[in-house]
Design an enzyme around this catalytic site. Structure first.
Site, PDB file in Angstrom:
ATOM      1  N   ILE A  18       0.926  -1.264   0.106  1.00 26.70           N
ATOM      2  CA  ILE A  18      -0.198   0.065   0.021  1.00 26.70           C
ATOM      3  C   ILE A  18       1.021   1.402  -0.010  1.00 26.70           C
ATOM      4  O   ILE A  18       0.433   2.224  -0.695  1.00 26.70           O
ATOM      5  CB  ILE A  18      -0.961  -0.001   1.222  1.00 26.70           C
ATOM      6  CG1 ILE A  18      -2.060   0.993   0.979  1.00 26.70           C
ATOM      7  CG2 ILE A  18      -0.156   0.193   2.468  1.00 26.70           C
ATOM      8  CD1 ILE A  18      -3.288   0.551   0.511  1.00 26.70           C
ATOM      9  N   ASN A  31      -5.803   1.738  14.321  1.00 27.66           N
ATOM     10  CA  ASN A  31      -6.430   1.419  15.730  1.00 27.66           C
ATOM     11  C   ASN A  31      -7.258   2.676  16.239  1.00 27.66           C
ATOM     12  O   ASN A  31      -6.862   3.684  15.816  1.00 27.66           O
ATOM     13  CB  ASN A  31      -5.732   0.980  16.818  1.00 27.66           C
ATOM     14  CG  ASN A  31      -4.361   1.644  17.061  1.00 27.66           C
ATOM     15  OD1 ASN A  31      -4.526   2.552  17.664  1.00 27.66           O
ATOM     16  ND2 ASN A  31      -3.265   1.184  16.716  1.00 27.66           N
ATOM     17  N   GLY A  39       1.584  -4.431  10.840  1.00 26.78           N
ATOM     18  CA  GLY A  39       0.814  -4.402   9.317  1.00 26.78           C
ATOM     19  C   GLY A  39       0.917  -3.192   8.555  1.00 26.78           C
ATOM     20  O   GLY A  39       2.107  -2.494   8.432  1.00 26.78           O
ATOM     21  N   ASP A  41      -0.594  -0.344   9.007  1.00 22.98           N
ATOM     22  CA  ASP A  41      -0.260   0.854   9.780  1.00 22.98           C
ATOM     23  C   ASP A  41       1.285   1.159  10.202  1.00 22.98           C
ATOM     24  O   ASP A  41       1.788   2.136   9.879  1.00 22.98           O
ATOM     25  CB  ASP A  41      -0.984   0.560  11.414  1.00 22.98           C
ATOM     26  CG  ASP A  41      -1.243   1.871  12.159  1.00 22.98           C
ATOM     27  OD1 ASP A  41      -1.145   2.931  11.470  1.00 22.98           O
ATOM     28  OD2 ASP A  41      -1.859   1.791  13.268  1.00 22.98           O
ATOM     29  N   TYR A 132      -6.373  -8.079  13.241  1.00 27.47           N
ATOM     30  CA  TYR A 132      -7.824  -8.237  13.612  1.00 27.47           C
ATOM     31  C   TYR A 132      -8.652  -9.362  13.403  1.00 27.47           C
ATOM     32  O   TYR A 132      -9.843  -9.639  13.795  1.00 27.47           O
ATOM     33  CB  TYR A 132      -8.499  -6.962  13.146  1.00 27.47           C
ATOM     34  CG  TYR A 132      -8.214  -5.684  13.984  1.00 27.47           C
ATOM     35  CD1 TYR A 132      -7.314  -5.735  15.105  1.00 27.47           C
ATOM     36  CD2 TYR A 132      -8.598  -4.443  13.790  1.00 27.47           C
ATOM     37  CE1 TYR A 132      -6.952  -4.663  16.011  1.00 27.47           C
ATOM     38  CE2 TYR A 132      -8.455  -3.292  14.680  1.00 27.47           C
ATOM     39  CZ  TYR A 132      -7.480  -3.345  15.826  1.00 27.47           C
ATOM     40  OH  TYR A 132      -7.104  -2.217  16.026  1.00 27.47           O
TER      41      TYR A 132
HETATM   42  N1  AR6 Z   1       0.419  -3.205   2.155  1.00 24.71           N
HETATM   43  C1  AR6 Z   1      -0.845  -3.704   1.846  1.00 24.71           C
HETATM   44  N2  AR6 Z   1      -1.198  -4.660   2.754  1.00 24.71           N
HETATM   45  C2  AR6 Z   1      -0.630  -5.118   3.877  1.00 24.71           C
HETATM   46  C3  AR6 Z   1       0.507  -4.650   4.236  1.00 24.71           C
HETATM   47  C4  AR6 Z   1       1.141  -3.562   3.054  1.00 24.71           C
HETATM   48  N3  AR6 Z   1       2.229  -2.787   3.454  1.00 24.71           N
HETATM   49  N4  AR6 Z   1       1.172  -4.918   5.189  1.00 24.71           N
HETATM   50  C5  AR6 Z   1       0.039  -5.826   5.659  1.00 24.71           C
HETATM   51  N5  AR6 Z   1      -1.048  -5.964   4.963  1.00 24.71           N
HETATM   52  P1  AR6 Z   1      -3.207  -5.241   9.204  1.00 24.71           P
HETATM   53  P2  AR6 Z   1      -5.917  -4.939  10.694  1.00 24.71           P
HETATM   54  C6  AR6 Z   1      -2.317  -6.585   4.766  1.00 24.71           C
HETATM   55  O1  AR6 Z   1      -2.786  -6.213  10.525  1.00 24.71           O
HETATM   56  O2  AR6 Z   1      -6.020  -6.601  10.591  1.00 24.71           O
HETATM   57  C7  AR6 Z   1      -2.244  -2.648  13.319  1.00 24.71           C
HETATM   58  O3  AR6 Z   1      -1.395  -2.981  14.516  1.00 24.71           O
HETATM   59  C8  AR6 Z   1      -2.463  -7.999   5.732  1.00 24.71           C
HETATM   60  O4  AR6 Z   1      -1.600  -8.851   5.080  1.00 24.71           O
HETATM   61  O5  AR6 Z   1      -2.431  -4.391   8.873  1.00 24.71           O
HETATM   62  O6  AR6 Z   1      -7.181  -4.086  10.465  1.00 24.71           O
HETATM   63  C9  AR6 Z   1      -3.252  -1.578  13.687  1.00 24.71           C
HETATM   64  O7  AR6 Z   1      -2.469  -0.555  14.540  1.00 24.71           O
HETATM   65  C10 AR6 Z   1      -3.794  -8.050   5.983  1.00 24.71           C
HETATM   66  O8  AR6 Z   1      -4.354  -8.559   4.952  1.00 24.71           O
HETATM   67  O9  AR6 Z   1      -4.788  -4.512   9.925  1.00 24.71           O
HETATM   68  C11 AR6 Z   1      -4.264  -2.046  14.350  1.00 24.71           C
HETATM   69  O10 AR6 Z   1      -3.970  -2.202  15.835  1.00 24.71           O
HETATM   70  C12 AR6 Z   1      -4.238  -6.660   5.680  1.00 24.71           C
HETATM   71  O11 AR6 Z   1      -3.065  -5.915   5.455  1.00 24.71           O
HETATM   72  C13 AR6 Z   1      -4.225  -3.588  13.776  1.00 24.71           C
HETATM   73  O12 AR6 Z   1      -3.039  -3.704  13.407  1.00 24.71           O
HETATM   74  C14 AR6 Z   1      -4.665  -5.876   7.217  1.00 24.71           C
HETATM   75  O13 AR6 Z   1      -3.751  -6.352   8.242  1.00 24.71           O
HETATM   76  C15 AR6 Z   1      -5.350  -3.403  12.706  1.00 24.71           C
HETATM   77  O14 AR6 Z   1      -5.556  -4.634  11.997  1.00 24.71           O
END
Ligand code: AR6
Length: 182
Positions: A18, A31, A39, A41, A132
């Protein structure tokens, strides 16, 4: 990559990171405290630099953060994207705690904020499907249906909305859901 035209907006599904996207706004899976995290964020704050965290701190001080299902906006710092829309998806608790509606709301709020700011192109990650733990297939159906409904209700509002999926597996799931018509 898959692309379809929905009421004058190009909807694209692609595998990627992203933070690399050349669109006006990227959406962060944040969050409620806007504290940064892992991730998406973590990647956004690492690549965008300290300006984003400083703006998040100001939002936290002014309005206490961002409730689940809502969205706030900051600049993009060092990112190619000019803005970051921070939204908060629900934590998966088994599906009976309003998770579906909260996830739809996170997408809708992000789209509405982009519309209000006159943003023309934006990129979403797969919100809630990492830390999440929201099941990917179910999240994909909600994400695509919500975006489709918004675009249909707002013809030509954006030039492009893309879903940037981190793995081939998640991209395959979104592609299958799109092809099956959700
Ligand atoms: N680009 C695109 N997608 C990604 C990337 C990236 N660079 N990195 C991970 N993903 P998550 P959530 C995907 O955990 O579940 C954080 O700590 C990943 O494979 O980023 O909404 C925040 O601060 C997954 O499919 O977000 C919150 O506390 C998707 O992005 C919490 O995590 C979402 O994974 C939010 O959790």
């Amino acid at each position: 990559m898959t692309e379809v035209n929905i009421a004058g907006t190009l909807l694209k599904l692609l595998q990627g990171d992203i933070v690399e996207q050349e669109v006006e706004a990227i959406v962060n899976a944040a969050n409620t405290g806007l504290w940064g995290g892992s991730g998406v964020d973590g990647a956004i704050h690492r690549a965008g630099g300290p300006a984003i965290a400083a703006e998040c701190r100001r939002i936290r001080e002014e309005q206490g953060g961002c409730p689940v299902g809502q969205a706030v906006i900051t600049s993009g710092g060092f990112l190619k994207a000019r803005y970051v829309i921070h939204t908060v998806g629900p934590i998966w608790h088994g599906g009976r705690k309003g998770e579906d509606e909260l996830l739809a709301s996170a997408y809708r709020s992000s789209l509405q904020l982009a519309k209000e700011r006159g943003i023309k192109s934006l990129a979403f990650p797969s919100i809630s499907t990492g830390a999440y733990r929201f099941p990917v297939g179910r999240a994909a159906r909600i994400a695509l249906a919500t975006v489709k409904d918004f675009l249909a209700a707002n013809p030509g509002i954006f030039t492009e909305v893309r879903f940037v999926l981190f793995s081939q597996e998640i991209l395959n799931t979104y592609t299958r859901v799109l092809e099956e018509g959700f």
